[in-house]
Design a protein around this motif. Structure first.
Motif, PDB file in Angstrom:
ATOM      1  N   ASN A 161       0.805  -1.226   0.000  1.00 41.99           N
ATOM      2  CA  ASN A 161       0.000   0.000   0.000  1.00 41.99           C
ATOM      3  C   ASN A 161       0.834   1.271   0.000  1.00 41.99           C
ATOM      4  O   ASN A 161       0.366   2.323  -0.387  1.00 41.99           O
ATOM      5  CB  ASN A 161      -0.970   0.000   1.179  1.00 41.99           C
ATOM      6  N   ARG A 209      -1.033 -12.257   3.669  1.00 45.51           N
ATOM      7  CA  ARG A 209      -1.912 -11.313   4.342  1.00 45.51           C
ATOM      8  C   ARG A 209      -1.555  -9.938   3.789  1.00 45.51           C
ATOM      9  O   ARG A 209      -0.389  -9.563   3.746  1.00 45.51           O
ATOM     10  CB  ARG A 209      -1.708 -11.373   5.847  1.00 45.51           C
ATOM     11  N   PHE A 210      -2.548  -9.189   3.320  1.00 46.97           N
ATOM     12  CA  PHE A 210      -2.324  -7.927   2.640  1.00 46.97           C
ATOM     13  C   PHE A 210      -2.628  -6.765   3.586  1.00 46.97           C
ATOM     14  O   PHE A 210      -3.778  -6.563   3.989  1.00 46.97           O
ATOM     15  CB  PHE A 210      -3.193  -7.839   1.390  1.00 46.97           C
ATOM     16  N   ALA A 247      -5.489  -3.587   2.815  1.00 43.73           N
ATOM     17  CA  ALA A 247      -5.840  -4.182   1.528  1.00 43.73           C
ATOM     18  C   ALA A 247      -6.781  -3.364   0.647  1.00 43.73           C
ATOM     19  O   ALA A 247      -6.763  -3.552  -0.575  1.00 43.73           O
ATOM     20  CB  ALA A 247      -6.427  -5.580   1.748  1.00 43.73           C
ATOM     21  N   LEU A 260      -5.275  -2.047  -2.541  1.00 41.80           N
ATOM     22  CA  LEU A 260      -5.124  -2.913  -3.704  1.00 41.80           C
ATOM     23  C   LEU A 260      -6.369  -2.888  -4.586  1.00 41.80           C
ATOM     24  O   LEU A 260      -6.294  -3.232  -5.777  1.00 41.80           O
ATOM     25  CB  LEU A 260      -4.833  -4.361  -3.281  1.00 41.80           C
ATOM     26  N   LEU A 299      -7.241  -7.112  -7.717  1.00 36.68           N
ATOM     27  CA  LEU A 299      -7.870  -8.156  -6.919  1.00 36.68           C
ATOM     28  C   LEU A 299      -8.344  -9.308  -7.804  1.00 36.68           C
ATOM     29  O   LEU A 299      -8.187 -10.489  -7.449  1.00 36.68           O
ATOM     30  CB  LEU A 299      -9.037  -7.583  -6.119  1.00 36.68           C
ATOM     31  N   ALA A 342      -7.194 -10.391   3.670  1.00 41.58           N
ATOM     32  CA  ALA A 342      -7.211  -8.935   3.554  1.00 41.58           C
ATOM     33  C   ALA A 342      -7.330  -8.299   4.932  1.00 41.58           C
ATOM     34  O   ALA A 342      -8.162  -8.719   5.749  1.00 41.58           O
ATOM     35  CB  ALA A 342      -8.382  -8.482   2.682  1.00 41.58           C
ATOM     36  N   GLU A 349     -10.760 -12.318   5.582  1.00 37.94           N
ATOM     37  CA  GLU A 349     -10.561 -10.975   6.128  1.00 37.94           C
ATOM     38  C   GLU A 349     -10.227 -11.037   7.609  1.00 37.94           C
ATOM     39  O   GLU A 349     -10.759 -11.893   8.333  1.00 37.94           O
ATOM     40  CB  GLU A 349     -11.822 -10.123   5.948  1.00 37.94           C
TER      41      GLU A 349
END
Length: 406
Positions: free
Chosen positions: A252, A321-322, A325, A328, A342, A358, A379
């Motif tokens: 990010n 794990r983003f 998120a 993105l 995505l 996410a 999530e």
């Protein structure tokens, strides 16, 4: 598009980098210690923003950096300065950690060559891909979030030279502890190379968690002195124990921060392409860190996908794990669950079966997107986490909240 980064062959190394706005680009070749620049070679435009050059006679282990020239107008998002050495965004290994220095933020003409202040990328021959195996972790299992350095730094059973590293996670004492807890997967807090935020050094502090990346593929030498092979071996050891490995990755933002931040890589190559800007040229800041990676730009999307594939193919990780998120999934600043990046992750043959988690919020407009990431994304659920924790520790009046969360 042609492969970017440093591609090692028997005859030499091909260097390739992308910039849509630079007028000239060079690769700087350094000595074996990465201290002295021994050659500076201009890359040639090859179309579609790619600049490349094949250099005969170079071999794996070559230390290098990039330089770019063009217009310099920070207020318009243009930061070209050939005195700033830039780390290759596709570097898979660097020769030392990033260290913040105020000279990295000097404006063009105000500073000196920053090569002595930055790590050098190391051209590497990647290992053969790990055999393709289904990920170990299944939804509903227990994930143990691990700050790699802190987790083993004081462990008496770990040899002192190994403490605080990725390799230490594969020590039998650690593996048995995780198995005893019933851990299904470890989620490694960022292990890619990061830099301290500029306010920390004057306070005598360091960023211990690593959520301030510069280059997305290169592991931090402090956490992985053995490089990619160290991560690969730890993943294999965990798999033998029935434990998956999930990497926490930060796409990010980068440690180049706001307009007062250092020029390290993407900013100096093509800031307006790699970062989101407002129409007046100022940096968008949906992350709270000073910049926001432009994940709706095709070149950024390809870089993210290449990074994910790199860690699956060459380290065998089970998933990702983003961090923050929604970034993105932002298209022109607006979150879209069907955003191109995505969708590309969901549909990629290398990535589609991986564990994808996410962190479903950022600080931008409509940044709280819990429940809006389509399958197969899982999530983090902060409301569930917080209320379960409060109930577990005995806070009063939590029975109704517990029922709601369950």
């Amino acid at each position: 598009m042609t492969s970017l980064g440093a591609t090692v062959t028997r005859e030499g190394i091909r260097f390739a980098v992308w910039s849509s706005a630079a007028s000239r680009l060079w690769v700087s070749i350094f000595d074996e210690q990465g201290n002295s620049e021994i050659d500076r070679l201009e890359l040639q435009p090859e179309g579609e923003g790619v600049h490349g050059l094949f250099v005969a006679g170079l071999a794996a282990g070559t230390r290098y950096g990039l330089r770019a020239d063009g217009d310099y107008a920070p207020e318009k998002g243009l930061w070209f300065d050939p005195d700033k050495l830039l780390v290759d965004p596709y570097a898979v290994e660097i020769d030392r950690p990033y260290v913040y220095d105020i000279r990295l933020s000097a404006r063009r003409g105000e500073g000196t060559d920053t090569a002595p202040l930055l790590p050098k990328a190391i051209a590497a021959t990647l290992p053969q891909p790990v055999p393709a195996l289904p990920p170990l972790f299944q939804p509903g299992g227990l994930i143990y979030e691990v700050p790699v350095r802190a987790f083993t730094m004081l462990h008496p059973d770990i040899p002192k030279p190994q403490r605080g590293t990725i390799a230490a996670l594969a020590h039998p004492a650690i593996v048995e502890h995780l198995k005893k807890l019933g851990v299904g997967a470890v989620e490694l807090m960022p292990v890619t190379a990061s830099i301290d935020e500029r306010h920390l050094p004057p306070l005598g502090l360091r960023n211990a968690w690593g959520y301030n990346p510069v280059t997305f593929m290169a592991l931090d030498p402090r956490l992985a002195p053995g490089g990619l092979a160290e991560l690969r071996q730890t993943v294999a050891t965990m798999r033998e124990a029935g434990i998956g490995v999930i990497l926490d990755l930060v796409f990010n933002h980068t440690g180049e921060s706001d307009r007062l931040g250092p020029t390290l890589s993407l900013r100096g190559l093509d800031s307006r392409a790699y970062f989101r800007h407002w129409p007046d040229g100022s940096l968008a800041n949906d992350t709270g860190t000073g910049n926001t990676v432009a994940c709706d730009h095709p070149i950024v999307q390809e870089m993210v996908l290449d990074t994910l594939r790199h860690f699956v193919r060459h380290a065998g990780v089970d998933g990702f794990r983003f961090d923050l998120a929604p970034i993105l999934g932002r298209v022109d600043g607006v979150f879209d669950a069907a955003a191109p990046l995505l969708m590309a992750i969901r549909n990629d043959p290398v990535l589609s079966d991986r564990v994808l988690i996410a962190e479903p919020w950022d600080i931008g407009p409509d940044g709280y997107q819990l429940g809006n990431f389509a399958p197969p994304f899982l999530e983090w659920n902060d409301k569930y986490r917080d209320d379960i924790r409060r109930f577990w520790r005995g806070d009063s009046g939590m029975v109704g909240a517990l029922a709601t969360r369950l």
